[in-house]
Design a protein around this motif. Sequence first.
Motif, mmCIF file in Angstrom:
data_model
loop_
_atom_site.group_PDB
_atom_site.id
_atom_site.type_symbol
_atom_site.label_atom_id
_atom_site.label_comp_id
_atom_site.label_asym_id
_atom_site.label_seq_id
_atom_site.Cartn_x
_atom_site.Cartn_y
_atom_site.Cartn_z
ATOM 1 N N ASN A 1 0.389 -1.691 -0.288
ATOM 2 C CA ASN A 1 0.136 -0.037 0.121
ATOM 3 C C ASN A 1 1.121 1.167 0.238
ATOM 4 O OD1 ASN A 1 -2.379 -1.495 -0.552
ATOM 5 N ND2 ASN A 1 -2.517 -1.496 2.514
ATOM 6 N N LEU A 2 2.229 1.002 0.261
ATOM 7 C CA LEU A 2 3.188 2.205 0.778
ATOM 8 C C LEU A 2 3.160 2.609 -1.152
ATOM 9 C CD1 LEU A 2 4.853 1.713 4.112
ATOM 10 C CD2 LEU A 2 3.340 3.937 2.902
ATOM 11 N N ILE A 3 4.014 1.644 -0.856
ATOM 12 C CA ILE A 3 4.561 1.259 -2.950
ATOM 13 C C ILE A 3 3.487 2.168 -3.908
ATOM 14 C CG2 ILE A 3 5.748 0.089 -4.617
ATOM 15 C CD1 ILE A 3 6.901 -1.156 -2.669
ATOM 16 N N ASP A 4 2.236 2.123 -3.749
ATOM 17 C CA ASP A 4 0.960 1.954 -4.473
ATOM 18 C C ASP A 4 0.885 3.482 -4.352
ATOM 19 O OD1 ASP A 4 -1.657 1.338 -6.212
ATOM 20 O OD2 ASP A 4 -2.640 2.620 -3.627
ATOM 21 N N TYR A 5 1.108 3.971 -2.907
ATOM 22 C CA TYR A 5 0.969 5.318 -2.725
ATOM 23 C C TYR A 5 2.390 6.886 -3.551
ATOM 24 C CZ TYR A 5 0.946 10.312 -0.943
ATOM 25 O OH TYR A 5 0.771 11.775 -0.179
ATOM 26 N N LEU A 6 3.104 6.230 -3.456
ATOM 27 C CA LEU A 6 4.100 6.252 -4.267
ATOM 28 C C LEU A 6 3.343 6.545 -5.883
ATOM 29 C CD1 LEU A 6 7.233 5.359 -2.253
ATOM 30 C CD2 LEU A 6 6.473 7.311 -2.732
ATOM 31 N N LEU A 7 3.184 5.192 -6.317
ATOM 32 C CA LEU A 7 2.958 5.548 -7.775
ATOM 33 C C LEU A 7 1.984 6.070 -7.988
ATOM 34 C CD1 LEU A 7 3.113 1.232 -7.698
ATOM 35 C CD2 LEU A 7 4.726 2.971 -9.498
ATOM 36 N N ALA A 8 0.359 6.572 -7.368
ATOM 37 C CA ALA A 8 -0.560 7.310 -7.104
ATOM 38 C C ALA A 8 -0.112 8.789 -7.499
ATOM 39 C CB ALA A 8 -1.380 6.845 -5.941
ATOM 40 N N GLU A 9 1.146 8.918 -6.430
ATOM 41 C CA GLU A 9 1.510 10.469 -6.843
ATOM 42 C C GLU A 9 2.463 10.578 -7.565
ATOM 43 O OE1 GLU A 9 0.206 12.718 -4.409
ATOM 44 O OE2 GLU A 9 -1.040 11.637 -4.295
ATOM 45 N N LYS A 10 2.922 9.904 -8.517
ATOM 46 C CA LYS A 10 3.856 9.846 -9.621
ATOM 47 C C LYS A 10 5.085 10.350 -9.019
ATOM 48 C CE LYS A 10 0.474 10.247 -13.091
ATOM 49 N NZ LYS A 10 -1.004 9.596 -12.913
ATOM 50 N N MET B 1 0.195 8.917 6.427
ATOM 51 C CA MET B 1 -0.217 9.465 6.938
ATOM 52 C C MET B 1 2.095 10.166 6.748
ATOM 53 S SD MET B 1 -1.312 7.922 10.536
ATOM 54 C CE MET B 1 -0.565 6.370 10.657
ATOM 55 N N LYS B 2 1.288 11.811 7.064
ATOM 56 C CA LYS B 2 2.801 12.703 7.100
ATOM 57 C C LYS B 2 2.538 13.350 8.478
ATOM 58 C CE LYS B 2 4.367 15.910 3.603
ATOM 59 N NZ LYS B 2 5.066 16.558 4.262
ATOM 60 N N PRO B 3 4.547 13.328 8.848
ATOM 61 C CA PRO B 3 4.399 13.898 9.840
ATOM 62 C C PRO B 3 3.725 15.517 9.962
ATOM 63 C CG PRO B 3 6.708 12.756 9.336
ATOM 64 C CD PRO B 3 5.572 11.999 8.266
ATOM 65 N N ASP B 4 3.252 15.606 11.065
ATOM 66 C CA ASP B 4 3.007 17.112 11.149
ATOM 67 C C ASP B 4 3.046 17.687 12.528
ATOM 68 O OD1 ASP B 4 1.296 19.236 11.438
ATOM 69 O OD2 ASP B 4 -0.636 18.957 10.264
ATOM 70 N N ALA B 5 4.069 19.126 12.934
ATOM 71 C CA ALA B 5 4.780 19.266 14.096
ATOM 72 C C ALA B 5 3.260 19.606 14.712
ATOM 73 C CB ALA B 5 5.494 20.266 13.581
ATOM 74 N N GLY B 6 2.162 19.859 13.969
ATOM 75 C CA GLY B 6 0.901 20.803 14.457
ATOM 76 C C GLY B 6 0.031 19.879 15.257
ATOM 77 N N ALA B 7 0.158 18.399 14.937
ATOM 78 C CA ALA B 7 -0.649 17.543 15.412
ATOM 79 C C ALA B 7 -0.391 17.034 16.739
ATOM 80 C CB ALA B 7 -1.495 16.630 14.190
ATOM 81 N N VAL C 1 -3.011 12.480 8.847
ATOM 82 C CA VAL C 1 -3.814 11.708 7.088
ATOM 83 C C VAL C 1 -3.329 12.439 5.766
ATOM 84 C CG1 VAL C 1 -5.353 10.452 5.705
ATOM 85 C CG2 VAL C 1 -5.458 10.345 8.474
ATOM 86 N N VAL C 2 -3.188 11.623 4.527
ATOM 87 C CA VAL C 2 -2.361 12.122 2.988
ATOM 88 C C VAL C 2 -3.979 11.151 2.540
ATOM 89 C CG1 VAL C 2 -0.403 13.637 3.429
ATOM 90 C CG2 VAL C 2 -0.359 10.688 2.986
ATOM 91 N N ARG C 3 -3.498 9.901 2.677
ATOM 92 C CA ARG C 3 -4.174 9.550 1.603
ATOM 93 C C ARG C 3 -5.357 8.778 2.990
ATOM 94 N NH1 ARG C 3 -3.207 5.374 -2.899
ATOM 95 N NH2 ARG C 3 -2.479 3.672 -1.455
ATOM 96 N N PRO C 4 -6.943 8.331 2.705
ATOM 97 C CA PRO C 4 -8.268 7.270 3.494
ATOM 98 C C PRO C 4 -7.542 6.199 3.490
ATOM 99 C CG PRO C 4 -8.975 9.372 2.613
ATOM 100 C CD PRO C 4 -7.651 9.189 2.347
#
Length: 285
Positions: free
Chosen positions: A37-46, A256-262, A268-271
């Motif tokens: 699923n992680l690699i799929d995210y990189l592919l989907a985001e080109k 998900m992506k790191p976010d200092a404010g959360a 979350v960047v992709r549900p």
Amino acid sequence: IDGQDKGLVLPQAWSANLLGSPYIRVIGATYDVETINLIDYLLAEKRIAKGDKIGHVYFEGDYGENALVGSKHAAKEAGLTVVEQKIKPTDNDMTAQVAALKQAGVKAVVVSAGPRQAASLVGVAAATGFDIPVVGNNSAFAPQLLKTQAGPALLKDYYVASSTLPIGDPGDGPAKLAKEYAAQYPKDVLDNGVVAGYTAASLFGEALSKACDDKDLTREGIDKALLTIKGYGTEFGVTHDFSDPKAPSTRESVIMKPDAGAAGGLKVVRPAEVAPAAESFTIGN
């Protein structure tokens, strides 16, 4: 344990080797599926495409080697090449691994290790001008990392997968848990371990309650009750099904992506989603 005592075990580990027993049940996607699923995210985001090389830095042993099965499957499906870097849990400095991957010309890196290794990898890559996305399994992040030297690099282009929404998500489940946990344990750090622990404990409670309804509170009765639980955990973003001990409870991952404010340091960047390559993948290959 298995077979002898028939006591239900819900491990905080996600290796596919744990599948197959009605007594030891994995909550969430196994490392292989999560990595696909992680690699799929990189592919989907080109960020990567057919013909590219990707690096995989992984712990020797169950966790890392199960994740590697996933990256190899995803690579085969997408026409990628995996450049492997096996490490020991005692290896904390990723300088040599980054140098090797840079020399190999990888376009992205998967890290299946601990938070410390992930921070070193991302930090060293940034310091040496190696500008690539890095993705990590659920175990490869801790919010404390954002206060280290690697913090800025982690905030820039690092992504983590999990089988639940993060503790800082505005959704009802995480928001309620974060509030109640902070009230009970004001000195503790809020992180995704809180969600994982809560999910496991509440699932155990659900199984006990069903076993109670069936008037069978033996160990076998509790194991049987778990087999009837489907559609579980939606308030944390992923639906789990415990009817098949040979399968993980889901093949979906939240990215998900790191976010200092959360709270907990992640947003979350992709549900929750399952990649086609993760759907068709035979676990235990």
